[in-house]
Design a protein around this motif. Structure first.
Motif, mmCIF file in Angstrom:
data_model
loop_
_atom_site.group_PDB
_atom_site.id
_atom_site.type_symbol
_atom_site.label_atom_id
_atom_site.label_comp_id
_atom_site.label_asym_id
_atom_site.label_seq_id
_atom_site.Cartn_x
_atom_site.Cartn_y
_atom_site.Cartn_z
ATOM 1 N N TYR A 1 -2.513 -29.609 -3.719
ATOM 2 C CA TYR A 1 -3.968 -29.737 -3.681
ATOM 3 C C TYR A 1 -4.564 -28.865 -2.580
ATOM 4 O O TYR A 1 -5.607 -28.232 -2.769
ATOM 5 N N LEU A 2 -3.897 -28.835 -1.446
ATOM 6 C CA LEU A 2 -4.401 -28.052 -0.327
ATOM 7 C C LEU A 2 -4.343 -26.556 -0.627
ATOM 8 O O LEU A 2 -5.278 -25.811 -0.300
ATOM 9 N N ILE A 3 -3.284 -26.106 -1.267
ATOM 10 C CA ILE A 3 -3.183 -24.691 -1.649
ATOM 11 C C ILE A 3 -4.253 -24.354 -2.677
ATOM 12 O O ILE A 3 -4.891 -23.286 -2.607
ATOM 13 N N LEU A 4 -4.481 -25.242 -3.627
ATOM 14 C CA LEU A 4 -5.551 -25.026 -4.608
ATOM 15 C C LEU A 4 -6.914 -24.995 -3.920
ATOM 16 O O LEU A 4 -7.768 -24.166 -4.262
ATOM 17 N N ALA A 5 -7.124 -25.878 -2.959
ATOM 18 C CA ALA A 5 -8.394 -25.899 -2.224
ATOM 19 C C ALA A 5 -8.619 -24.574 -1.509
ATOM 20 O O ALA A 5 -9.720 -24.011 -1.562
ATOM 21 N N ILE B 1 -17.247 -25.940 -4.992
ATOM 22 C CA ILE B 1 -17.125 -27.328 -5.479
ATOM 23 C C ILE B 1 -15.659 -27.682 -5.691
ATOM 24 O O ILE B 1 -15.177 -28.724 -5.225
ATOM 25 N N LEU B 2 -14.929 -26.812 -6.397
ATOM 26 C CA LEU B 2 -13.507 -27.085 -6.636
ATOM 27 C C LEU B 2 -12.713 -27.080 -5.335
ATOM 28 O O LEU B 2 -11.795 -27.889 -5.152
ATOM 29 N N LEU C 1 -9.679 -30.235 -1.554
ATOM 30 C CA LEU C 1 -9.485 -30.561 -0.140
ATOM 31 C C LEU C 1 -9.569 -32.071 0.083
ATOM 32 O O LEU C 1 -8.753 -32.641 0.809
ATOM 33 N N SER C 2 -10.520 -32.719 -0.559
ATOM 34 C CA SER C 2 -10.640 -34.171 -0.393
ATOM 35 C C SER C 2 -9.427 -34.899 -0.959
ATOM 36 O O SER C 2 -8.978 -35.909 -0.398
ATOM 37 N N LEU C 3 -8.872 -34.400 -2.055
ATOM 38 C CA LEU C 3 -7.651 -35.004 -2.603
ATOM 39 C C LEU C 3 -6.476 -34.832 -1.641
ATOM 40 O O LEU C 3 -5.687 -35.753 -1.444
ATOM 41 N N ALA C 4 -6.363 -33.665 -1.056
ATOM 42 C CA ALA C 4 -5.269 -33.416 -0.111
ATOM 43 C C ALA C 4 -5.398 -34.297 1.126
ATOM 44 O O ALA C 4 -4.397 -34.789 1.659
ATOM 45 N N MET C 5 -6.625 -34.525 1.570
ATOM 46 C CA MET C 5 -6.836 -35.290 2.801
ATOM 47 C C MET C 5 -6.609 -36.785 2.614
ATOM 48 O O MET C 5 -6.614 -37.525 3.597
ATOM 49 N N LYS C 6 -6.376 -37.228 1.394
ATOM 50 C CA LYS C 6 -6.003 -38.628 1.205
ATOM 51 C C LYS C 6 -4.616 -38.899 1.769
ATOM 52 O O LYS C 6 -4.293 -40.034 2.109
#
Length: 104
Positions: free
Chosen positions: A5-9, A40-41, A46-51
């Motif tokens: 997720y972080l790489i995608l962010a 937006i993406l 980033l929010s998914l990774a920060m979970k």
């Protein structure tokens, strides 16, 4: 999965920054769509990774990917300088990101 997720962010951060450059040159609908969707993406991933990942690591890696990606896009597609010092410092950013990954 959080690292993906972080790489995608970070990758979508590069898309958003590229959109900013497109808007500065051509103020058309396509440029604005690239800009808005990219950011937006980026924030969604980033929010998914920060979970799972800590804030400091997430933000540092996210901005690092965005910075390196933006510079590389600028060099490849927009004629920015390819000075050896720029490439050296890009390498240092990448090594720093890898160091953060190894310490978490």
């Amino acid at each position: 999965m959080a690292w993906i997720y972080l790489i995608l962010a970070g990758s979508f951060e590069v898309v958003g920054v590229t959109g900013m450059n497109k808007v500065a040159k051509d103020k058309n609908l396509q440029s604005y769509i690239v800009l808005i969707l990219g950011f937006i993406l980026s924030f969604c991933f980033l929010s998914l990774a920060m979970k799972t990942l800590p804030l400091g690591i997430s933000y540092a890696v996210w901005t690092g990917i965005g910075t390196v990606g933006g510079v590389i896009i600028g060099m490849l597609f927009y004629g920015e300088a390819r000075d050896w010092r720029r490439i050296l410092f890009i390498g240092l950013i990448i090594v720093s990101i890898m160091g953060l990954k190894l310490t978490t």
